[in-house]
Scaffold this motif. Structure first.
Motif, PDB file in Angstrom:
ATOM      1  N   THR A  54       2.086  17.244 -18.795  1.00 53.92           N
ATOM      2  CA  THR A  54       2.678  17.385 -20.124  1.00 53.92           C
ATOM      3  C   THR A  54       3.771  18.431 -20.159  1.00 53.92           C
ATOM      4  OG1 THR A  54       0.938  18.949 -20.679  1.00 53.92           O
ATOM      5  CG2 THR A  54       0.589  16.643 -21.284  1.00 53.92           C
ATOM      6  N   GLY A  55       3.804  19.311 -19.146  1.00 57.76           N
ATOM      7  CA  GLY A  55       4.814  20.350 -19.098  1.00 57.76           C
ATOM      8  C   GLY A  55       4.528  21.568 -19.933  1.00 57.76           C
ATOM      9  N   ASN A  56       3.370  21.645 -20.553  1.00 57.74           N
ATOM     10  CA  ASN A  56       3.108  22.765 -21.454  1.00 57.74           C
ATOM     11  C   ASN A  56       1.980  23.675 -20.979  1.00 57.74           C
ATOM     12  OD1 ASN A  56       0.964  21.140 -21.839  1.00 57.74           O
ATOM     13  ND2 ASN A  56       1.201  20.874 -24.040  1.00 57.74           N
ATOM     14  N   ASN A  57       1.613  23.576 -19.733  1.00 54.66           N
ATOM     15  CA  ASN A  57       0.573  24.452 -19.199  1.00 54.66           C
ATOM     16  C   ASN A  57       0.887  24.706 -17.739  1.00 54.66           C
ATOM     17  OD1 ASN A  57      -1.687  25.921 -18.771  1.00 54.66           O
ATOM     18  ND2 ASN A  57      -3.151  24.296 -19.172  1.00 54.66           N
ATOM     19  N   ALA A  58       1.116  25.966 -17.393  1.00 51.33           N
ATOM     20  CA  ALA A  58       1.489  26.326 -16.025  1.00 51.33           C
ATOM     21  C   ALA A  58       0.575  27.416 -15.490  1.00 51.33           C
ATOM     22  CB  ALA A  58       2.944  26.785 -15.974  1.00 51.33           C
ATOM     23  N   TYR A  59       0.503  27.504 -14.168  1.00 53.62           N
ATOM     24  CA  TYR A  59      -0.329  28.511 -13.513  1.00 53.62           C
ATOM     25  C   TYR A  59       0.423  29.033 -12.304  1.00 53.62           C
ATOM     26  CZ  TYR A  59      -4.448  30.777 -11.586  1.00 53.62           C
ATOM     27  OH  TYR A  59      -5.325  31.704 -11.108  1.00 53.62           O
ATOM     28  N   TYR A  60       0.283  30.348 -12.036  1.00 55.68           N
ATOM     29  CA  TYR A  60       1.050  30.985 -10.983  1.00 55.68           C
ATOM     30  C   TYR A  60       0.171  31.809 -10.048  1.00 55.68           C
ATOM     31  CZ  TYR A  60       4.952  29.905 -14.082  1.00 55.68           C
ATOM     32  OH  TYR A  60       5.872  29.255 -14.875  1.00 55.68           O
ATOM     33  N   ALA A  61       0.618  31.924  -8.820  1.00 55.18           N
ATOM     34  CA  ALA A  61       0.004  32.864  -7.893  1.00 55.18           C
ATOM     35  C   ALA A  61       0.338  34.280  -8.359  1.00 55.18           C
ATOM     36  CB  ALA A  61       0.526  32.636  -6.482  1.00 55.18           C
ATOM     37  N   ASP A  62      -0.562  35.218  -8.095  1.00 54.89           N
ATOM     38  CA  ASP A  62      -0.338  36.607  -8.514  1.00 54.89           C
ATOM     39  C   ASP A  62       0.952  37.166  -7.928  1.00 54.89           C
ATOM     40  OD1 ASP A  62      -3.851  37.590  -8.418  1.00 54.89           O
ATOM     41  OD2 ASP A  62      -2.673  36.579  -9.963  1.00 54.89           O
ATOM     42  N   SER A  63       1.290  36.739  -6.726  1.00 58.81           N
ATOM     43  CA  SER A  63       2.448  37.304  -6.030  1.00 58.81           C
ATOM     44  C   SER A  63       3.781  36.919  -6.679  1.00 58.81           C
ATOM     45  CB  SER A  63       2.442  36.857  -4.566  1.00 58.81           C
ATOM     46  OG  SER A  63       2.468  35.436  -4.478  1.00 58.81           O
ATOM     47  N   VAL A  64       3.781  35.865  -7.500  1.00 62.95           N
ATOM     48  CA  VAL A  64       5.053  35.417  -8.097  1.00 62.95           C
ATOM     49  C   VAL A  64       5.043  35.461  -9.620  1.00 62.95           C
ATOM     50  CG1 VAL A  64       5.408  33.893  -6.119  1.00 62.95           C
ATOM     51  CG2 VAL A  64       4.476  32.954  -8.250  1.00 62.95           C
ATOM     52  N   ARG A  65       3.884  35.714 -10.205  1.00 57.76           N
ATOM     53  CA  ARG A  65       3.795  35.723 -11.670  1.00 57.76           C
ATOM     54  C   ARG A  65       4.742  36.763 -12.251  1.00 57.76           C
ATOM     55  NH1 ARG A  65      -1.351  36.185 -12.095  1.00 57.76           N
ATOM     56  NH2 ARG A  65      -1.758  33.947 -12.206  1.00 57.76           N
ATOM     57  N   GLY A  66       5.520  36.344 -13.238  1.00 58.88           N
ATOM     58  CA  GLY A  66       6.495  37.232 -13.856  1.00 58.88           C
ATOM     59  C   GLY A  66       7.872  37.140 -13.236  1.00 58.88           C
ATOM     60  N   ARG A  67       7.971  36.552 -12.039  1.00 65.81           N
ATOM     61  CA  ARG A  67       9.264  36.397 -11.369  1.00 65.81           C
ATOM     62  C   ARG A  67       9.665  34.928 -11.275  1.00 65.81           C
ATOM     63  NH1 ARG A  67       9.777  37.659  -6.151  1.00 65.81           N
ATOM     64  NH2 ARG A  67       7.583  37.299  -5.631  1.00 65.81           N
ATOM     65  N   PHE A  68       8.697  34.038 -11.084  1.00 66.90           N
ATOM     66  CA  PHE A  68       8.977  32.608 -10.931  1.00 66.90           C
ATOM     67  C   PHE A  68       8.551  31.861 -12.195  1.00 66.90           C
ATOM     68  CE2 PHE A  68       8.566  32.297  -5.981  1.00 66.90           C
ATOM     69  CZ  PHE A  68       9.460  33.351  -5.866  1.00 66.90           C
ATOM     70  N   THR A  69       9.266  30.774 -12.469  1.00 64.47           N
ATOM     71  CA  THR A  69       8.917  29.913 -13.592  1.00 64.47           C
ATOM     72  C   THR A  69       8.984  28.457 -13.157  1.00 64.47           C
ATOM     73  OG1 THR A  69       9.824  31.498 -15.188  1.00 64.47           O
ATOM     74  CG2 THR A  69       9.440  29.250 -15.960  1.00 64.47           C
ATOM     75  N   ILE A  70       7.882  27.740 -13.339  1.00 63.25           N
ATOM     76  CA  ILE A  70       7.854  26.316 -13.057  1.00 63.25           C
ATOM     77  C   ILE A  70       8.051  25.569 -14.368  1.00 63.25           C
ATOM     78  CG2 ILE A  70       5.335  26.173 -13.268  1.00 63.25           C
ATOM     79  CD1 ILE A  70       5.395  24.022 -11.049  1.00 63.25           C
ATOM     80  N   SER A  71       8.789  24.480 -14.326  1.00 64.92           N
ATOM     81  CA  SER A  71       9.048  23.760 -15.573  1.00 64.92           C
ATOM     82  C   SER A  71       9.335  22.290 -15.294  1.00 64.92           C
ATOM     83  CB  SER A  71      10.227  24.382 -16.318  1.00 64.92           C
ATOM     84  OG  SER A  71      11.431  24.244 -15.577  1.00 64.92           O
ATOM     85  N   ARG A  72       9.176  21.498 -16.324  1.00 63.32           N
ATOM     86  CA  ARG A  72       9.581  20.094 -16.313  1.00 63.32           C
ATOM     87  C   ARG A  72       9.835  19.734 -17.770  1.00 63.32           C
ATOM     88  NH1 ARG A  72       4.209  17.098 -14.134  1.00 63.32           N
ATOM     89  NH2 ARG A  72       5.743  15.462 -13.681  1.00 63.32           N
ATOM     90  N   ASP A  73      10.891  18.980 -18.026  1.00 60.70           N
ATOM     91  CA  ASP A  73      11.250  18.666 -19.405  1.00 60.70           C
ATOM     92  C   ASP A  73      10.265  17.673 -20.005  1.00 60.70           C
ATOM     93  OD1 ASP A  73      14.776  18.786 -18.611  1.00 60.70           O
ATOM     94  OD2 ASP A  73      13.409  20.355 -19.303  1.00 60.70           O
ATOM     95  N   ASP A  74       9.841  16.716 -19.226  1.00 60.39           N
ATOM     96  CA  ASP A  74       8.843  15.756 -19.661  1.00 60.39           C
ATOM     97  C   ASP A  74       8.214  15.170 -18.406  1.00 60.39           C
ATOM     98  OD1 ASP A  74      11.702  13.918 -20.478  1.00 60.39           O
ATOM     99  OD2 ASP A  74      10.464  13.470 -18.736  1.00 60.39           O
TER     100      ASP A  74
END
Length: 123
Positions: A54-74
């Motif tokens: 759905t593109g509205n829920n993401a999860y990150y590794a601790d090492s990249v959280r706050g620096r990386f952003t994953i996204s998809r428009d749909d």
């Protein structure tokens, strides 16, 4: 046949940004979660980030959280990984993966993989 193609890798100086893209072709993957993994020489493939279809829920590794952003428009669009404040430790081959019905952080949870794109961060 399902294919994933990553693009956007390259050489960047520490502190700089880079944006990776992952496009899918073939069988529709619109209801699957998508993830990014990376593998440095001599190391195991490790989880970086994942996003629900759905593109509205993401999860990150601790090492990249706050620096990386994953996204998809749909659910039909490519999946992106915006990487900011890059560090030399981020140097690796980055892989896009999909085929999981939900977010998982282990490689075996995904059925489809891209060929990988090299990211090199110089100090």
């Amino acid at each position: 046949q399902t294919q994933l193609v990553e693009s956007g890798g390259g050489l960047v100086q520490a502190g700089g940004p880079l944006r990776l893209s992952c496009a899918a072709s073939g069988r529709t993957l619109s209801t699957y979660a998508a993830g990014w993994f990376r593998q440095a020489p001599g190391k195991e493939r490790e989880f970086v980030a994942a996003i629900k279809w759905t593109g509205n829920n993401a999860y990150y590794a601790d090492s990249v959280r706050g620096r990386f952003t994953i996204s998809r428009d749909d659910s039909w669009s490519p999946v992106y990984l915006q990487m900011n404040s890059l560090k030399p430790d981020d140097t690796a081959v980055y892989y896009c993966a999909t085929g999981s019905p939900t977010i998982v952080t282990t490689p075996r949870g995904y059925n489809y993989w891209g060929q990988g794109t090299q990211v090199t961060v110089s100090s």
